[in-house]
Design an enzyme around this catalytic site. Structure first.
Site, short mmCIF file in Angstrom:
data_model
loop_
_atom_site.label_atom_id
_atom_site.label_comp_id
_atom_site.label_asym_id
_atom_site.label_seq_id
_atom_site.Cartn_x
_atom_site.Cartn_y
_atom_site.Cartn_z
N TYR A 164 97.16 20.79 66.29
CA TYR A 164 96.13 21.61 65.65
C TYR A 164 96.51 23.07 65.87
O TYR A 164 96.50 23.56 67.00
CB TYR A 164 94.76 21.28 66.25
CG TYR A 164 93.60 22.08 65.71
CD1 TYR A 164 93.66 22.79 64.52
CD2 TYR A 164 92.40 22.10 66.42
CE1 TYR A 164 92.58 23.51 64.04
CE2 TYR A 164 91.30 22.81 65.94
CZ TYR A 164 91.39 23.51 64.77
OH TYR A 164 90.31 24.22 64.31
N LYS A 176 97.33 19.59 61.90
CA LYS A 176 96.21 20.23 61.20
C LYS A 176 96.52 21.72 61.19
O LYS A 176 96.53 22.38 62.23
CB LYS A 176 94.89 19.96 61.94
CG LYS A 176 93.70 20.71 61.36
CD LYS A 176 92.46 20.52 62.22
CE LYS A 176 91.29 21.34 61.69
NZ LYS A 176 90.07 21.21 62.55
#
Length: 296
Positions: free
Chosen positions: A138, A166
């Site tokens: 992320y 992400k």
């Protein structure tokens, strides 16, 4: 660890319902999970930024992930946020959330510490070596203070336990480089609702969404159309969702989306300090966005 796949499509970065006394509202959370799945969401992401995990104890994080996994009943993957700026704590939390029922883990770049790229790579490799669950990176520099560069992401994509990223850097050239340079099977997920159409058009694999808390069917339809190459329909859905995407950031996430959920009657807008309820001057913006999206 055997080779594993990353979820694709639209996942919701779940807001966590709290009761008036600040405790986790377990009944509301179970109802929320069922509604999200019924509305077509492809996977669920508890205990991330939107879920206010930074204010939760380890026991509370385990409980939230456990409830989501129990209620999902294998219908969709459960990607649990397990990040920390302490590598050993991230490993401990990852093991606990695996026991709670997570199918995947989401690991943010270590916030505040601002390690160099070699430190980032070491952090993620150590977690992936220690925990037998597939990991999604992320990257959100606006919150962490550091950027996972494309070369670092592509290097980490070679680890069989790291299955996707992400990307919420807002850096489309960087995201393009990752899409172009990644190995087969490594997923690139948008971490920014508004960039989803662009990222999917470039070959990305989906979205971890804030807006889908309030509009799960709309956002999952948008991602599905974009991934299927139906760009005309995807553009129409993007335009319908755009005011909600933008309203979700009129104040710090998840303040606006919790206000939206309260307007929809899903659960009350209770946040943990230092977050506070939405400023009254933004309420009309959020309400109008929900109406434009066709969900209110």
């Amino acid at each position: 660890m055997s080779a594993a796949s990353s979820p694709a499509g639209c996942g919701t970065a779940l807001a966590t319902p709290f009761a008036a006394n600040g405790a986790i509202d377990e009944a509301a959370l179970r109802s929320f999970v069922d509604w999200q799945i019924d509305e077509g969401i492809d996977f669920l992401v508890p205990c991330g930024s939107t879920g206010e995990a930074a204010t939760m104890s380890l026991a509370e994080q385990r409980r939230v992930v456990g409830i989501v996994a129990e209620q999902a009943r294998g219908r969709v993957p459960v990607v649990a946020g397990a990040g920390s700026n302490d590598t050993e704590r991230a490993i401990e939390l990852s093991r606990a959330l695996k026991e709670a029922g997570a199918t995947h883990l989401l690991h943010v770049a270590p916030p505040y510490s601002r390690p160099p790229q070699r430190g980032l790579a070491l952090h993620f490799r150590r977690i992936a070596d220690a925990v037998d669950l597939p990991i999604i990176l992320y990257n959100v520099p606006s919150r962490t203070g550091c950027n996972i560069e494309a070369a670092t992401t592509i290097e980490l994509a070679g680890h069989r336990g790291i299955v996707g990223t992400k990307e919420a850097s807002g850096l489309l050239p960087q995201i393009t480089d990752i899409i172009m340079g990644r190995p087969e099977g490594f997923a690139v997920l948008s971490g920014d609702d508004e960039m989803t159409l662009s990222i999917c058009a470039l070959g990305g694999d989906g979205l971890i969404s804030v807006a889908s808390n309030a509009a799960p069917r709309l956002m999952s339809d948008l991602v599905r159309a974009a991934r299927n190459g139906d760009l005309s329909r995807a553009r129409d859905l993007h335009q319908r969702a755009l005011p909600l995407m933008r309203a979700a950031s009129v104040e710090s996430n998840p303040i606006p989306i919790k206000a939206a959920l309260a307007m929809l009657g899903r659960f009350e807008s209770v946040l943990r300090s230092p977050l506070v309820p939405l400023d009254a001057r933004h309420e009309a913006t959020v309400r109008s966005a929900l109406q434009h999206a066709g969900v209110l």
